[in-house]
Design an enzyme around this catalytic site. Structure first.
Site, PDB file in Angstrom:
ATOM      1  CE  LYS A  14       0.009  -0.344  -5.504  1.00  9.57           C
ATOM      2  NZ  LYS A  14      -0.686  -0.257  -3.942  1.00  9.57           N
ATOM      3  NE  ARG A  89       6.164  -1.154  -5.053  1.00  9.36           N
ATOM      4  CZ  ARG A  89       5.285  -1.962  -5.193  1.00  9.36           C
ATOM      5  NH1 ARG A  89       4.320  -2.561  -6.191  1.00  9.36           N
ATOM      6  NH2 ARG A  89       4.708  -2.611  -4.144  1.00  9.36           N
ATOM      7  NE  ARG A 124      -1.580  -3.982   3.121  1.00 12.56           N
ATOM      8  CZ  ARG A 124      -0.836  -3.449   2.196  1.00 12.56           C
ATOM      9  NH1 ARG A 124      -1.273  -3.651   1.612  1.00 12.56           N
ATOM     10  NH2 ARG A 124       0.707  -3.660   1.800  1.00 12.56           N
ATOM     11  NE  ARG A 157       2.853  -7.432   2.422  1.00 11.13           N
ATOM     12  CZ  ARG A 157       1.962  -6.187   0.718  1.00 11.13           C
ATOM     13  NH1 ARG A 157       1.074  -6.693   0.653  1.00 11.13           N
ATOM     14  NH2 ARG A 157       3.669  -5.607   0.536  1.00 11.13           N
ATOM     15  NE  ARG A 168       5.682  -2.446   1.744  1.00 12.40           N
ATOM     16  CZ  ARG A 168       4.907  -2.205   2.411  1.00 12.40           C
ATOM     17  NH1 ARG A 168       4.895  -2.451   3.828  1.00 12.40           N
ATOM     18  NH2 ARG A 168       3.239  -2.769   2.267  1.00 12.40           N
TER      19      ARG A 168
HETATM   20  P1  ADP Z   1       2.158  -2.664  -1.615  1.00 12.34           P
HETATM   21  O1  ADP Z   1       1.173  -3.096  -1.976  1.00 12.34           O
HETATM   22  O2  ADP Z   1       2.548  -2.732   0.206  1.00 12.34           O
HETATM   23  O3  ADP Z   1       2.220  -1.778  -2.204  1.00 12.34           O
HETATM   24  P2  ADP Z   1       2.931  -5.245  -2.983  1.00 12.34           P
HETATM   25  O4  ADP Z   1       2.488  -6.559  -2.380  1.00 12.34           O
HETATM   26  O5  ADP Z   1       2.602  -4.156  -4.322  1.00 12.34           O
HETATM   27  O6  ADP Z   1       3.046  -4.034  -1.369  1.00 12.34           O
HETATM   28  O7  ADP Z   1       4.307  -5.532  -3.165  1.00 12.34           O
HETATM   29  C1  ADP Z   1       4.973  -5.768  -1.881  1.00 12.34           C
HETATM   30  C2  ADP Z   1       6.911  -5.636  -2.090  1.00 12.34           C
HETATM   31  O8  ADP Z   1       7.467  -6.513  -3.688  1.00 12.34           O
HETATM   32  C3  ADP Z   1       7.427  -4.090  -2.419  1.00 12.34           C
HETATM   33  O9  ADP Z   1       8.010  -3.756  -1.070  1.00 12.34           O
HETATM   34  C4  ADP Z   1       8.672  -4.518  -3.397  1.00 12.34           C
HETATM   35  O10 ADP Z   1      10.356  -5.003  -2.536  1.00 12.34           O
HETATM   36  C5  ADP Z   1       8.125  -6.225  -3.656  1.00 12.34           C
HETATM   37  N1  ADP Z   1       8.221  -5.290  -5.592  1.00 12.34           N
HETATM   38  C6  ADP Z   1       6.352  -5.711  -5.459  1.00 12.34           C
HETATM   39  N2  ADP Z   1       6.555  -4.941  -7.127  1.00 12.34           N
HETATM   40  C7  ADP Z   1       7.229  -4.343  -8.065  1.00 12.34           C
HETATM   41  C8  ADP Z   1       7.790  -4.098  -8.977  1.00 12.34           C
HETATM   42  N3  ADP Z   1       6.809  -3.807 -10.217  1.00 12.34           N
HETATM   43  N4  ADP Z   1       9.532  -3.531  -8.738  1.00 12.34           N
HETATM   44  C9  ADP Z   1      10.028  -4.026  -7.653  1.00 12.34           C
HETATM   45  N5  ADP Z   1       9.440  -4.694  -6.403  1.00 12.34           N
HETATM   46  C10 ADP Z   1       8.259  -4.873  -6.880  1.00 12.34           C
END
Ligand code: ADP
Ligand code: ZN
Length: 213
Positions: A14, A89, A124, A157, A168
């Protein structure tokens, strides 16, 4: 076509595709993950609240995330559109967007099978300064360890360990995957199959958006 949501499992790409669309269309990528990581890095009150959930692979509470998203889309650069990467989310977050009166034009799901996700995550990397995303194999930086965009340091990360990735993914299936139905009902959902090569996925993404690449 300028208010978009990108849906997809962690590691589906994404962030990378959001950057490509952002560069192409000149609208900001709004990544709640990047904003939260920035807050954690800076040790702000928000960061302190978010850190524990993030490190364990859980979601940060809807209240917190909805609050930061609302403030962010009110900024001037978001007036002509934006790409939401990592928000909504949960169904509650999607409902909050509706309540704010945000009219989403398209919701794009980047579909990647779970087994491929796990294999990808170890490679990553993310820039600790600007949040740009890389992959040591599929999207390497020009100079190893240095962000092409800002010269910052690229790092792994803390939540990209195999165990946290598994939780996750489970959280994604439980809390976020229902959003596919939520948006399919509005007729806004399009699905793109994530490809092995980043550039091939980008081609499909642009095609689905009707944008010349
Ligand atoms: P990925 O790209 O691996 O999906 P993100 O960078 O989008 O991960 O998000 C990392 C972490 O930040 C998530 O695992 C969560 O803990 C938190 N997070 C990010 N966006 C949201 C959201 N919209 N609602 C709740 N938690 C979020
Ligand atoms: Zn950078």
């Amino acid at each position: 076509m300028n208010k978009m949501i990108l849906l997809g499992a962690p590691g589906a790409g994404k962030g990378t595709q959001a950057e490509a669309i952002s560069d192409k269309l000149g609208i900001p990528q709004i990544s709640t993950g990047n904003m939260l990581r920035e807050a954690v890095k800076n040790g702000t009150e928000l960061g302190l609240k978010a850190k524990e959930a993030m490190d364990s692979g859980a979601l940060v509470s809807d209240d917190i995330v909805i609050g930061i998203l609302k403030d962010r889309i009110a900024e001037p650069d978001a007036a002509n559109g934006f790409i939401l990467d990592g928000f909504p989310r949960t169904v509650a977050q999607a409902e909050a967007l509706d309540t704010m009166g945000v009219a989403i034009d398209v919701v794009m799901e980047i579909a990647v099978p779970d087994e491929r996700i796990c294999a990808r995550m170890s490679g990553r990397r993310v820039c600790e300064s600007c949040g740009a995303s890389y992959h040591i194999e599929y999207k390497p930086t020009t100079v190893e360890g240095i962000c092409d965009k800002c010269g910052g340091k690229t790092v792994q990360r803390v939540d990209d360990t195999p165990e946290t990735v598994l939780s996750r993914l489970a959280v994604y299936q439980e809390k976020t995957a229902p959003l596919k139905d939520y948006y399919a009902k509005t007729g806004k959902l399009v699905t793109v199959e994530g490809q092995e090569e980043v550039a091939d996925t980008t081609k499909l993404v642009f095609k689905a958006l009707g944008v010349q690449d």
